[in-house]
Design a protein around this motif. Structure first.
Motif, PDB file in Angstrom:
ATOM      1  N   SER A   1      -5.313 -13.072  10.563  1.00 40.06           N
ATOM      2  CA  SER A   1      -4.615 -11.815  10.334  1.00 40.06           C
ATOM      3  C   SER A   1      -3.870 -11.240  11.436  1.00 40.06           C
ATOM      4  CB  SER A   1      -5.744 -10.836  10.238  1.00 40.06           C
ATOM      5  OG  SER A   1      -6.844 -10.775  11.277  1.00 40.06           O
ATOM      6  N   ARG A   2      -4.093 -12.053  12.566  1.00 40.50           N
ATOM      7  CA  ARG A   2      -3.273 -11.685  13.799  1.00 40.50           C
ATOM      8  C   ARG A   2      -2.079 -12.492  14.000  1.00 40.50           C
ATOM      9  NH1 ARG A   2      -8.677 -10.144  15.344  1.00 40.50           N
ATOM     10  NH2 ARG A   2      -8.964  -8.489  16.438  1.00 40.50           N
ATOM     11  N   VAL A   3      -2.333 -13.815  13.759  1.00 35.38           N
ATOM     12  CA  VAL A   3      -1.022 -14.757  14.223  1.00 35.38           C
ATOM     13  C   VAL A   3      -0.316 -15.301  13.177  1.00 35.38           C
ATOM     14  CG1 VAL A   3      -2.545 -15.288  16.135  1.00 35.38           C
ATOM     15  CG2 VAL A   3      -2.580 -17.034  14.063  1.00 35.38           C
ATOM     16  N   CYS A   4      -0.705 -15.035  11.894  1.00 33.78           N
ATOM     17  CA  CYS A   4       0.276 -15.716  10.758  1.00 33.78           C
ATOM     18  C   CYS A   4       1.322 -14.963  10.498  1.00 33.78           C
ATOM     19  CB  CYS A   4      -0.548 -15.790   9.320  1.00 33.78           C
ATOM     20  SG  CYS A   4      -1.647 -17.138   9.179  1.00 33.78           S
ATOM     21  N   PRO A   5       2.442 -15.800  10.454  1.00 33.24           N
ATOM     22  CA  PRO A   5       3.803 -14.655  10.322  1.00 33.24           C
ATOM     23  C   PRO A   5       3.867 -14.091   8.767  1.00 33.24           C
ATOM     24  CG  PRO A   5       4.358 -16.978   9.883  1.00 33.24           C
ATOM     25  CD  PRO A   5       2.896 -16.975  10.136  1.00 33.24           C
ATOM     26  N   GLN A   6       3.228 -13.083   8.642  1.00 32.55           N
ATOM     27  CA  GLN A   6       3.272 -12.175   7.153  1.00 32.55           C
ATOM     28  C   GLN A   6       4.429 -12.181   6.506  1.00 32.55           C
ATOM     29  OE1 GLN A   6       0.925 -10.995   9.787  1.00 32.55           O
ATOM     30  NE2 GLN A   6      -1.131 -11.758   9.093  1.00 32.55           N
ATOM     31  N   GLU A   7       5.225 -11.773   7.458  1.00 32.32           N
ATOM     32  CA  GLU A   7       6.562 -11.409   6.860  1.00 32.32           C
ATOM     33  C   GLU A   7       7.268 -12.523   6.314  1.00 32.32           C
ATOM     34  OE1 GLU A   7       7.363 -13.024  10.764  1.00 32.32           O
ATOM     35  OE2 GLU A   7       5.913 -11.656  10.063  1.00 32.32           O
ATOM     36  N   ARG A   8       7.023 -13.862   6.419  1.00 34.76           N
ATOM     37  CA  ARG A   8       7.498 -14.925   5.645  1.00 34.76           C
ATOM     38  C   ARG A   8       6.727 -15.419   4.605  1.00 34.76           C
ATOM     39  NH1 ARG A   8       7.922 -18.190  10.978  1.00 34.76           N
ATOM     40  NH2 ARG A   8       7.709 -20.013   9.398  1.00 34.76           N
ATOM     41  N   LEU A   9       5.557 -15.063   4.612  1.00 32.97           N
ATOM     42  CA  LEU A   9       4.466 -15.398   3.763  1.00 32.97           C
ATOM     43  C   LEU A   9       3.882 -14.384   2.797  1.00 32.97           C
ATOM     44  CD1 LEU A   9       2.073 -17.497   6.422  1.00 32.97           C
ATOM     45  CD2 LEU A   9       4.045 -18.310   4.712  1.00 32.97           C
ATOM     46  N   CYS A  10       2.695 -14.008   2.976  1.00 37.25           N
ATOM     47  CA  CYS A  10       2.238 -12.787   1.791  1.00 37.25           C
ATOM     48  C   CYS A  10       2.727 -11.821   1.652  1.00 37.25           C
ATOM     49  CB  CYS A  10       0.698 -12.817   2.004  1.00 37.25           C
ATOM     50  SG  CYS A  10       0.534 -11.892   3.808  1.00 37.25           S
ATOM     51  N   GLU A  11       3.368 -11.109   2.686  1.00 35.49           N
ATOM     52  CA  GLU A  11       4.155  -9.960   2.758  1.00 35.49           C
ATOM     53  C   GLU A  11       5.649 -10.163   2.446  1.00 35.49           C
ATOM     54  OE1 GLU A  11       3.613  -7.750   6.523  1.00 35.49           O
ATOM     55  OE2 GLU A  11       1.517  -7.856   6.413  1.00 35.49           O
ATOM     56  N   GLY A  12       5.947 -11.256   2.878  1.00 33.82           N
ATOM     57  CA  GLY A  12       7.384 -11.522   2.364  1.00 33.82           C
ATOM     58  C   GLY A  12       7.388 -11.955   0.979  1.00 33.82           C
ATOM     59  N   SER A  13       6.654 -12.235   0.098  1.00 32.27           N
ATOM     60  CA  SER A  13       6.330 -12.384  -1.197  1.00 32.27           C
ATOM     61  C   SER A  13       6.157 -11.127  -2.071  1.00 32.27           C
ATOM     62  CB  SER A  13       5.314 -13.487  -1.486  1.00 32.27           C
ATOM     63  OG  SER A  13       5.661 -14.693  -0.597  1.00 32.27           O
ATOM     64  N   CYS A  14       5.541 -10.019  -1.365  1.00 34.42           N
ATOM     65  CA  CYS A  14       5.065  -9.015  -2.038  1.00 34.42           C
ATOM     66  C   CYS A  14       6.247  -8.287  -2.907  1.00 34.42           C
ATOM     67  CB  CYS A  14       4.710  -7.918  -0.904  1.00 34.42           C
ATOM     68  SG  CYS A  14       4.090  -6.424  -1.736  1.00 34.42           S
ATOM     69  N   THR A  15       6.017  -7.846  -3.925  1.00 35.60           N
ATOM     70  CA  THR A  15       6.906  -7.406  -4.854  1.00 35.60           C
ATOM     71  C   THR A  15       7.578  -6.098  -4.342  1.00 35.60           C
ATOM     72  OG1 THR A  15       5.218  -6.264  -6.205  1.00 35.60           O
ATOM     73  CG2 THR A  15       6.019  -8.312  -7.023  1.00 35.60           C
ATOM     74  N   HIS A  16       6.719  -5.522  -3.560  1.00 30.61           N
ATOM     75  CA  HIS A  16       7.426  -4.144  -2.877  1.00 30.61           C
ATOM     76  C   HIS A  16       8.504  -4.527  -1.865  1.00 30.61           C
ATOM     77  CE1 HIS A  16       3.858  -2.348  -4.461  1.00 30.61           C
ATOM     78  NE2 HIS A  16       3.455  -1.546  -3.630  1.00 30.61           N
ATOM     79  N   GLY A  17       8.572  -5.592  -1.713  1.00 31.66           N
ATOM     80  CA  GLY A  17       9.912  -5.847  -0.862  1.00 31.66           C
ATOM     81  C   GLY A  17      11.400  -5.937  -1.633  1.00 31.66           C
ATOM     82  N   GLY A  18      11.168  -5.966  -2.714  1.00 30.05           N
ATOM     83  CA  GLY A  18      12.227  -6.424  -3.539  1.00 30.05           C
ATOM     84  C   GLY A  18      13.494  -5.381  -3.676  1.00 30.05           C
ATOM     85  N   GLY A  19      13.361  -4.232  -3.200  1.00 27.91           N
ATOM     86  CA  GLY A  19      14.251  -3.051  -3.156  1.00 27.91           C
ATOM     87  C   GLY A  19      14.612  -2.467  -1.866  1.00 27.91           C
ATOM     88  N   VAL A  20      15.385  -1.742  -1.688  1.00 33.64           N
ATOM     89  CA  VAL A  20      16.013  -1.311  -0.402  1.00 33.64           C
ATOM     90  C   VAL A  20      15.040  -0.286   0.069  1.00 33.64           C
ATOM     91  CG1 VAL A  20      17.615   0.024   0.860  1.00 33.64           C
ATOM     92  CG2 VAL A  20      18.551  -1.867  -0.868  1.00 33.64           C
ATOM     93  N   SER A  21      14.550   0.516  -0.942  1.00 32.41           N
ATOM     94  CA  SER A  21      13.614   1.617  -0.638  1.00 32.41           C
ATOM     95  C   SER A  21      12.356   1.207  -0.695  1.00 32.41           C
ATOM     96  CB  SER A  21      13.946   2.828  -1.852  1.00 32.41           C
ATOM     97  OG  SER A  21      13.451   2.287  -3.060  1.00 32.41           O
ATOM     98  N   LEU A  22      11.832  -0.035  -0.889  1.00 26.92           N
ATOM     99  CA  LEU A  22      10.504  -0.557  -1.116  1.00 26.92           C
ATOM    100  C   LEU A  22      10.212  -1.346   0.286  1.00 26.92           C
ATOM    101  CD1 LEU A  22      10.534  -1.495  -4.586  1.00 26.92           C
ATOM    102  CD2 LEU A  22       9.973   0.744  -3.427  1.00 26.92           C
ATOM    103  N   GLN A  23       9.002  -1.295   0.501  1.00 26.72           N
ATOM    104  CA  GLN A  23       8.548  -2.081   1.902  1.00 26.72           C
ATOM    105  C   GLN A  23       7.057  -2.812   1.534  1.00 26.72           C
ATOM    106  OE1 GLN A  23       8.813   1.383   4.757  1.00 26.72           O
ATOM    107  NE2 GLN A  23       9.779  -0.176   6.133  1.00 26.72           N
ATOM    108  N   PRO A  24       6.942  -4.005   1.963  1.00 27.31           N
ATOM    109  CA  PRO A  24       5.736  -4.765   1.636  1.00 27.31           C
ATOM    110  C   PRO A  24       4.433  -4.058   2.008  1.00 27.31           C
ATOM    111  CG  PRO A  24       6.717  -5.894   3.344  1.00 27.31           C
ATOM    112  CD  PRO A  24       7.936  -4.867   2.644  1.00 27.31           C
ATOM    113  N   ILE A  25       3.674  -4.250   1.494  1.00 22.66           N
ATOM    114  CA  ILE A  25       2.155  -3.652   1.845  1.00 22.66           C
ATOM    115  C   ILE A  25       1.700  -4.567   3.090  1.00 22.66           C
ATOM    116  CG2 ILE A  25      -0.394  -3.644   1.437  1.00 22.66           C
ATOM    117  CD1 ILE A  25       0.686  -3.445  -1.580  1.00 22.66           C
ATOM    118  N   GLN A  26       1.253  -3.886   4.046  1.00 25.16           N
ATOM    119  CA  GLN A  26       0.706  -4.315   5.499  1.00 25.16           C
ATOM    120  C   GLN A  26      -0.243  -5.215   5.172  1.00 25.16           C
ATOM    121  OE1 GLN A  26       2.968  -3.410   8.326  1.00 25.16           O
ATOM    122  NE2 GLN A  26       4.009  -3.383   6.509  1.00 25.16           N
TER     123      GLN A  26
END
Length: 484
Positions: A103-128
């Motif tokens: 939870s501390r060292v994984c690059p979530q922005e490239r993994l789970c958070e990077g895959s989150c559907t919330h990140g698919g639009g300009v106004s959306l941000q992936p869940i933390q």
């Protein structure tokens, strides 16, 4: 469309557009005064609100597919939303042997958070997701500690694990829970590998690694430290004495610099610098512990562009507090920021803390005085040419652009290689020209009859989650072998 489906779609849309609730972090001035973690942990109600943004994607959820070890993230987030924090923590523990670390060292922005559907639009941000995982695990720590979990009856079989980093610890735990006697051998004074000796404490507090090792000891795993297999004990001796061996020696050998003057006093490899600057003295290898803090001058250059380079930059900035004088810390990278392979958030944090960057700049040689002390670095400016095998544009030196920058300290964060020792000292151990151990990709089996391998010793430097996944696969193969 049914009324229920319509209501579900409306709820999902509302959740998707709910504002992200990021975790707070300490201000730069405060965090420069210590090596403690800079990101605060969610408060319960904020964690629930952030988890409630999840729209519970149908299986297979993109976040699960993006996770290196396949955590059931939607279920965990639903439990957090409901306030069932312990249950959520245990969902993460079903697939991850060390969620307090991932939870501390994984690059979530490239993994789970990077895959989150919330990140698919300009106004959306992936869940933390990573920060929520850290919250529930810390909640579990505070309320009941790490659950010991089930250990099967003893099988009478024994396994030696060579290396106490992420892959070694993951394989050891999986095999011990199956009832096998497990002994972990590690060359360092304490297990943990790069988690302890490579990742600075402001990203991963050392206490969490120590607690994890103590938990594994409570399961019955035996640790033998200060022991380098291939040097102190031949690998074949372990293969003869144990029913199976798993090699997880990682990739922690610093790439050898070829520049003139790299042996001057004041030029450090990343590994030595990080250990001496932020690992407790009682956990350091003796030869480094007796040297004390790095001898750092006022003008510091870090050469490299990955996460290790940022670790060296940010550790240098924190040394100002212990040294009681200011440092001018610059990262020199041969490409532009767009090509940097490391985490963007780390560069943001480094800038906030006072780091400078020199883009399209590469060393030519290190300059010293008559006493052998570093006094400057000769650099050359670069331009970007055609893409290389990595897909990034190749840096090309600009003729006549050389210049010398005054420097007292240089830290070389040039990447890591596997330790070739086992391949060099073990007959019939198949390795490639880089010293990586060759395995059957389906089982982790090496060329030796009862020896398996996984993690960075096989792949080269990779993610913690990737190392864990390969270790779990090899452990399952070992377990099948031991049934015969």
């Amino acid at each position: 469309m049914s009324q229920h489906r319509a209501e579900l779609d409306i709820d999902r849309k509302a959740r998707a557009y709910a504002p992200v609730l990021p975790v707070r972090k300490q201000d730069a001035e405060t965090r420069l005064g210590h090596f403690e973690e800079i990101y605060l942990t969610y408060e319960a109600e904020i964690a629930r609100a952030e988890a409630s943004r999840c729209i519970q994607c149908p299986d297979p959820a993109p976040c699960v597919l993006g996770c290196a070890i396949g955590n059931d993230i939607p279920t965990a987030l639903r439990l957090v939303e409901e306030g069932n924090f312990i249950e959520a923590a245990n969902i993460f523990r079903q697939t991850s042997p060390m969620p307090e670390i991932c939870s501390r060292v994984c690059p979530q922005e490239r993994l789970c958070e990077g895959s989150c559907t919330h990140g698919g639009g300009v106004s959306l941000q992936p869940i933390q997701i990573g920060k929520i995982e850290k919250f529930v695990i810390e909640y579990q720590y505070a309320t009941e500690g790490i659950p010991l979990g089930q250990v099967d009856p003893d099988t009478g079989k024994s396994v030696a694990v060579v290396g106490g980093g992420p892959a070694g610890l993951a394989a050891a735990e999986r095999l011990r829970r199956l009832g096998h006697a497990v002994t972990v051998y590690d060359a360092n004074p304490y297990p943990g590998g790069l988690l302890l000796y490579g990742i600075p404490a402001y990203k991963l507090q050392k206490e969490r690694i120590v607690k994890k090792v103590q938990h594994l000891e409570a399961l019955g795993i035996r640790f033998v430290t200060h022991t380098r297999i291939g040097q102190d004990i031949p690998l074949q001796k372990l293969a003869d004495e144990f029913d199976a061996v798993f090699i997880a020696t990682g990739a922690s050998v610093d790439s050898v610099p070829k520049w003139e003057g790299a042996d001057l006093h004041g030029v450090y490899t990343a590994t030595e610098y990080l250990i001496r600057s932020n690992v407790p003295v009682d956990l350091q290898p003796h030869e480094l512990a007796e040297k004390g803090l790095p001898d750092v001058g006022h003008r510091v250059y870090v050469v490299g562009g990955g996460d290790t380079a940022m670790d060296c930059v940010r550790s240098s900035l924190r040394l100002q507090h212990a040294l009681d004088y200011s440092l001018d810390v610059t990262c020199a990278y041969r490409r532009t920021e767009a090509e940097m392979p490391g985490c963007k958030a780390e560069r943001v944090n480094a800038r906030e803390e006072g780091a400078k960057f020199e883009w399209l700049t590469a060393p030519v040689r290190f300059v010293g005085d008559e006493e052998g002390n570093l006094t400057g670095i000769e650099f050359v400016r670069m331009t970007l040419g055609e893409p290389d095998e990595s897909g990034r544009r190749r840096p090309v030196p600009l003729k006549g652009s050389e210049f010398v920058a005054p420097a007292d300290t240089a830290i070389l964060a040039l990447g890591y290689n596997a330790d070739p020792l086992l391949g060099e000292t073990t007959p019939n151990m198949a390795t490639d020209r880089w010293g990586l151990i060759l395995i059957d990709q389906d089982t982790g089996k090496t060329s030796l009859p009862n020896v398996w391998a996984g993690g960075d010793a096989v792949t080269g430097l990779e993610l913690v989650g990737t190392a864990i996944k390969s270790a779990q696969k090899a452990a399952d193969s070992i377990a099948e072998f031991l049934k015969a």
